[in-house]
Design a protein around this motif. Structure first.
Motif, PDB file in Angstrom:
ATOM      1  N   HIS A  34       0.903  -1.113  -0.032  1.00  0.00           N
ATOM      2  CA  HIS A  34      -0.072   0.033   0.126  1.00  0.00           C
ATOM      3  C   HIS A  34       0.848   1.286  -0.015  1.00  0.00           C
ATOM      4  CE1 HIS A  34      -3.097   2.975   0.985  1.00  0.00           C
ATOM      5  NE2 HIS A  34      -3.797   2.009   1.308  1.00  0.00           N
ATOM      6  N   PRO A  35       0.818   2.138  -1.164  1.00  0.00           N
ATOM      7  CA  PRO A  35       1.832   3.316  -1.195  1.00  0.00           C
ATOM      8  C   PRO A  35       1.448   4.227  -0.064  1.00  0.00           C
ATOM      9  CG  PRO A  35       0.087   3.418  -2.859  1.00  0.00           C
ATOM     10  CD  PRO A  35      -0.151   1.935  -2.339  1.00  0.00           C
ATOM     11  N   GLY A  36       0.395   4.235   0.365  1.00  0.00           N
ATOM     12  CA  GLY A  36      -0.003   5.228   1.476  1.00  0.00           C
ATOM     13  C   GLY A  36       0.655   4.977   2.761  1.00  0.00           C
ATOM     14  N   TYR A 112       5.236  -4.951  -5.738  1.00  0.00           N
ATOM     15  CA  TYR A 112       4.499  -3.987  -6.283  1.00  0.00           C
ATOM     16  C   TYR A 112       3.747  -3.102  -5.536  1.00  0.00           C
ATOM     17  CZ  TYR A 112       5.842  -7.276 -10.148  1.00  0.00           C
ATOM     18  OH  TYR A 112       6.528  -7.977 -11.125  1.00  0.00           O
ATOM     19  N   TRP A 113       3.430  -2.135  -5.943  1.00  0.00           N
ATOM     20  CA  TRP A 113       2.280  -0.998  -5.276  1.00  0.00           C
ATOM     21  C   TRP A 113       0.831  -1.082  -5.763  1.00  0.00           C
ATOM     22  CZ3 TRP A 113       7.652  -0.644  -4.837  1.00  0.00           C
ATOM     23  CH2 TRP A 113       8.036  -0.702  -3.770  1.00  0.00           C
ATOM     24  N   LEU A 114       0.115  -1.342  -4.951  1.00  0.00           N
ATOM     25  CA  LEU A 114      -1.351  -1.391  -5.543  1.00  0.00           C
ATOM     26  C   LEU A 114      -1.855   0.152  -5.239  1.00  0.00           C
ATOM     27  CD1 LEU A 114      -4.073  -2.556  -6.243  1.00  0.00           C
ATOM     28  CD2 LEU A 114      -4.584  -3.051  -3.550  1.00  0.00           C
ATOM     29  N   GLN A 115      -1.901   0.664  -6.748  1.00  0.00           N
ATOM     30  CA  GLN A 115      -2.424   2.195  -6.853  1.00  0.00           C
ATOM     31  C   GLN A 115      -3.808   2.289  -7.000  1.00  0.00           C
ATOM     32  OE1 GLN A 115      -0.264   4.264  -6.310  1.00  0.00           O
ATOM     33  NE2 GLN A 115       1.728   3.242  -6.800  1.00  0.00           N
ATOM     34  N   LEU A 116      -4.447   3.278  -6.551  1.00  0.00           N
ATOM     35  CA  LEU A 116      -6.000   3.491  -6.665  1.00  0.00           C
ATOM     36  C   LEU A 116      -5.978   4.761  -7.437  1.00  0.00           C
ATOM     37  CD1 LEU A 116      -8.903   2.712  -6.197  1.00  0.00           C
ATOM     38  CD2 LEU A 116      -8.803   4.088  -4.052  1.00  0.00           C
ATOM     39  N   ARG A 117      -6.549   4.791  -8.813  1.00  0.00           N
ATOM     40  CA  ARG A 117      -6.550   6.307  -9.769  1.00  0.00           C
ATOM     41  C   ARG A 117      -7.097   7.251  -8.868  1.00  0.00           C
ATOM     42  NH1 ARG A 117      -4.782   3.969 -14.438  1.00  0.00           N
ATOM     43  NH2 ARG A 117      -5.470   1.959 -15.031  1.00  0.00           N
ATOM     44  N   GLY A 118      -6.094   8.280  -8.922  1.00  0.00           N
ATOM     45  CA  GLY A 118      -6.502   9.575  -8.337  1.00  0.00           C
ATOM     46  C   GLY A 118      -6.131   9.717  -6.892  1.00  0.00           C
ATOM     47  N   ARG A 119      -5.680   8.653  -6.410  1.00  0.00           N
ATOM     48  CA  ARG A 119      -5.008   9.103  -4.913  1.00  0.00           C
ATOM     49  C   ARG A 119      -3.631   8.635  -4.923  1.00  0.00           C
ATOM     50  NH1 ARG A 119      -9.981   7.477  -1.155  1.00  0.00           N
ATOM     51  NH2 ARG A 119      -8.836   8.680   0.292  1.00  0.00           N
ATOM     52  N   GLU A 120      -2.807   8.471  -5.954  1.00  0.00           N
ATOM     53  CA  GLU A 120      -1.404   8.212  -6.013  1.00  0.00           C
ATOM     54  C   GLU A 120      -0.688   9.094  -5.064  1.00  0.00           C
ATOM     55  OE1 GLU A 120      -3.334   8.574  -8.759  1.00  0.00           O
ATOM     56  OE2 GLU A 120      -3.060   7.034 -10.024  1.00  0.00           O
ATOM     57  N   GLY A 133      -2.622  15.223   2.219  1.00  0.00           N
ATOM     58  CA  GLY A 133      -2.737  14.644   3.266  1.00  0.00           C
ATOM     59  C   GLY A 133      -2.747  12.973   3.342  1.00  0.00           C
ATOM     60  N   ASP A 134      -2.142  12.391   4.522  1.00  0.00           N
ATOM     61  CA  ASP A 134      -2.041  11.184   4.720  1.00  0.00           C
ATOM     62  C   ASP A 134      -3.124  10.233   4.383  1.00  0.00           C
ATOM     63  OD1 ASP A 134       0.630  11.446   5.155  1.00  0.00           O
ATOM     64  OD2 ASP A 134       0.727  11.278   7.180  1.00  0.00           O
ATOM     65  N   LYS A 135      -4.347  10.873   4.922  1.00  0.00           N
ATOM     66  CA  LYS A 135      -5.679  10.117   4.891  1.00  0.00           C
ATOM     67  C   LYS A 135      -6.205   9.868   3.548  1.00  0.00           C
ATOM     68  CE  LYS A 135      -7.660  10.780   9.512  1.00  0.00           C
ATOM     69  NZ  LYS A 135      -8.685  11.130  10.196  1.00  0.00           N
ATOM     70  N   PHE A 136      -5.645  11.076   2.538  1.00  0.00           N
ATOM     71  CA  PHE A 136      -6.199  10.930   1.261  1.00  0.00           C
ATOM     72  C   PHE A 136      -5.625   9.661   0.418  1.00  0.00           C
ATOM     73  CE2 PHE A 136      -5.738  12.025  -3.262  1.00  0.00           C
ATOM     74  CZ  PHE A 136      -7.076  12.319  -3.766  1.00  0.00           C
ATOM     75  N   HIS A 137      -4.032   9.777   0.730  1.00  0.00           N
ATOM     76  CA  HIS A 137      -3.330   8.918  -0.020  1.00  0.00           C
ATOM     77  C   HIS A 137      -3.493   7.337   0.512  1.00  0.00           C
ATOM     78  CE1 HIS A 137      -1.985  12.105  -2.615  1.00  0.00           C
ATOM     79  NE2 HIS A 137      -1.513  12.651  -1.523  1.00  0.00           N
ATOM     80  N   GLN A 138      -3.801   7.359   1.925  1.00  0.00           N
ATOM     81  CA  GLN A 138      -4.076   6.003   2.646  1.00  0.00           C
ATOM     82  C   GLN A 138      -5.815   5.789   2.185  1.00  0.00           C
ATOM     83  OE1 GLN A 138      -3.104   6.681   6.564  1.00  0.00           O
ATOM     84  NE2 GLN A 138      -0.894   6.907   6.111  1.00  0.00           N
ATOM     85  N   TYR A 139      -5.754   5.307   0.999  1.00  0.00           N
ATOM     86  CA  TYR A 139      -6.929   4.978   0.551  1.00  0.00           C
ATOM     87  C   TYR A 139      -7.555   3.774   1.395  1.00  0.00           C
ATOM     88  CZ  TYR A 139      -4.561   1.587  -2.122  1.00  0.00           C
ATOM     89  OH  TYR A 139      -3.606   0.584  -2.502  1.00  0.00           O
ATOM     90  N   GLN A 357      -4.732   3.102  10.666  1.00  0.00           N
ATOM     91  CA  GLN A 357      -5.229   2.699   9.297  1.00  0.00           C
ATOM     92  C   GLN A 357      -6.319   3.235   9.031  1.00  0.00           C
ATOM     93  OE1 GLN A 357      -4.725  -1.539   9.899  1.00  0.00           O
ATOM     94  NE2 GLN A 357      -2.659  -1.729   9.077  1.00  0.00           N
ATOM     95  N   GLN A 358      -6.690   3.241   7.743  1.00  0.00           N
ATOM     96  CA  GLN A 358      -7.962   3.528   7.059  1.00  0.00           C
ATOM     97  C   GLN A 358      -8.737   2.313   6.528  1.00  0.00           C
ATOM     98  OE1 GLN A 358      -8.894   6.977   7.325  1.00  0.00           O
ATOM     99  NE2 GLN A 358      -6.880   7.056   8.412  1.00  0.00           N
ATOM    100  N   LEU A 359      -9.804   1.994   7.131  1.00  0.00           N
ATOM    101  CA  LEU A 359     -10.533   0.951   6.729  1.00  0.00           C
ATOM    102  C   LEU A 359     -12.086   1.118   6.366  1.00  0.00           C
ATOM    103  CD1 LEU A 359      -9.530  -1.650   9.941  1.00  0.00           C
ATOM    104  CD2 LEU A 359      -8.457  -1.180   7.503  1.00  0.00           C
ATOM    105  N   LEU A 360     -12.651   0.373   5.546  1.00  0.00           N
ATOM    106  CA  LEU A 360     -13.827   0.638   4.968  1.00  0.00           C
ATOM    107  C   LEU A 360     -14.920  -0.623   5.585  1.00  0.00           C
ATOM    108  CD1 LEU A 360     -15.347   2.493   3.183  1.00  0.00           C
ATOM    109  CD2 LEU A 360     -15.293   0.931   1.401  1.00  0.00           C
TER     110      LEU A 360
END
Length: 470
Positions: A34-36, A112-120, A133-139, A357-360
């Motif tokens: 996770h790149p974040g 490999y880094w798992l990228q989410l488009r728009g939140r790199e 901000g960290d929370k934005f990039h830590q999808y 960590q950011q969780l859903l």
């Protein structure tokens, strides 16, 4: 001892003992990060790992390319990012500038880094990019099967393709006619002996089935879709045990008439991924150069990378399902099974973390993005398991034709013990003792003291890796 008559042949055509060629244990892994969380030391960014069991010959390399089917890995990545299948991609760098490449559909082992488009993450060398901000990039990551919502009508394209195993493996019309459709056989081995029923979505998750409206994939009206015939497959007893341990899944892979194992072509080997056809610039004017559409077949994908699974992988990895059985179960349930098997691979990321960590998670009829502190997620899961256990206790009186054992003790708590027994999981855990000892020491050194330290032995599917990132 009775005398053997002279007219009885002395030589009986015996078969040699079964042998499996097991290679020395390999440390090759495909590590998804996770790149974040890349700014933290250690393996705070390590989401999960995959075994590199597929091999492709490469002239520039003596060993060739070892890796795993890219489509299977990227689908798993889409699942844990809340079904963002069209928005995720893998990169070789943390900023998402260098996209991952494949060799004939195989993703080579490595980081490999798992990228989410728009939140790199912004590249420091790029003046046009800004840090938000960290929370934005830590999808956020979906942390468990319970918190995952089924993507109705949005399955990845390859999951919607027809089942087309390699042509020389398919039964002829006369052979299919000879086999009684009513005879119960193993969907993989095509044998009748020792057959047991296996649920795709485990019976312990009947609440998840109801909440996600999975009854729409049943052929018959039922108030208990988890026991639908479309959610059940037949496997030999040994394969069912391994299947219920989460050691392998059944997923769509590109189909080919050429089979390869360890780079050697053989009609008796397991299929390896065929290169996806590429568009030829002249194909629009020359029909003879137009590539044929890519065919897919549902095949075994071995997830476990423990030493005990080496011989199993050699026998069954990339083995396709018998064609006549593909219509007996719902692919939606098979996809849910894939997700169910993937989520335990996140356990180390969730339980060994020393940073927020950011969780859903599921809340009411929707989802909620939350920030959890180290060790807090386990408390959230325990609350949910208590609810599931209470619900299951009200269900114990219900009878079932098979797998009654899964109904007796309540939700994931029993399921976890079942997984632990299945396929010798206790032995699998012993392989990671050294890593766990380092994790315990590291957790005590870096984390605030707490009475609710997360368990370090919750997952058999992942290992804490503290290797230098390539």
């Amino acid at each position: 001892m009775a005398n053997v008559p002279a007219d009885v042949p002395a030589d009986v055509p015996l078969k040699r003992p079964l042998r499996v060629q097991v290679h020395p244990r390999s440390k090759r892994r495909i590590r998804i990060r996770h790149p974040g969380y890349s700014k933290y030391r250690g393996s705070e960014d390590l989401l999960f790992q995959f075994a590199a069991l597929d091999h492709v010959d490469e002239p520039s390399s003596r060993e060739g390319i070892w890796g795993a089917h890219y489509g299977t890995i990227i689908t798993a990545c889409g699942i844990i990012t809340n079904n963002a299948f069209d928005q995720v991609y893998l990169s070789k760098d943390v900023y998402g500038k260098e996209h991952a490449t494949t060799h004939h559909g195989i993703l080579e082992h490595g980081n490999y880094w798992l990228q989410l488009r728009g939140r790199e993450l912004p590249d420091p060398q790029d003046p046009t990019s800004t840090h938000q901000g960290d929370k934005f990039h830590q999808y956020p990551i979906v942390p468990s099967f319970w918190n995952w919502s089924f993507p109705h009508g949005k399955l990845p394209a390859e999951w919607q393709q027809q089942h087309n195993p390699p042509t020389h493996l398919q039964l002829s019309d006369s052979e299919e006619e000879e086999q009684d459709e009513e005879v119960d056989r193993c969907y993989l081995a095509n044998l009748q002996i020792g057959i047991e029923k296996a649920h795709l979505v485990p019976t312990a998750h009947y609440i998840w089935m109801n909440q996600n409206g999975m009854d729409q994939y049943c052929e018959e009206p039922t108030s208990f879709p988890v026991d639908s015939k479309r959610n059940i497959i037949s496997l030999m007893a040994n394969l069912r045990t391994v299947f219920n341990s989460g050691a392998f899944v059944i997923v769509p892979k590109p189909s080919s008439s050429t089979l390869m194992t360890n780079g050697q072509s053989s009609v008796d080997s397991q299929p390896i991924i065929n290169p996806t056809p590429t568009t030829n610039p002249t194909s629009s004017t020359n029909p003879a150069l137009t590539p044929e559409p890519q065919l897919y077949a549902f095949a075994v994908h071995v997830l476990s990378f423990h030493q005990d699974a080496k011989d199993f992988g050699k026998l069954y990895h990339n083995l396709t399902i018998q064609p006549k059985y593909i219509r007996k179960f719902a692919r939606e349930y098979l996809f849910a099974r894939f997700a169910w098997a993937i989520f335990p691979f996140l356990n180390n990321f969730l339980h060994l973390s020393t940073v927020p960590q950011q969780l859903l998670i599921i809340e009411g009829k929707g989802t909620k993005n939350i920030t959890v502190k180290p060790g807090q997620f386990k408390g959230i899961e325990m609350s949910r398991k208590a609810y599931t256990s209470a619900s299951n206790s009200r269900k114990r009186g219900r009878s079932s034709s098979d797998e009654n054992v899964e109904l007796g003790d309540g939700g994931d708590a029993y399921e976890e013990r079942w997984r632990c027994r299945s396929a010798g999981r206790e032995r699998w855990l012993s392989d990671y003792e050294e890593d766990r000892d380092r994790c315990r020491s590291r957790y005590r050194d870096l984390s605030p003291k707490s009475d609710n330290e997360p368990s370090l032995t919750d997952s058999f599917s992942t290992e804490a890796s503290y290797e230098n990132k390539a």
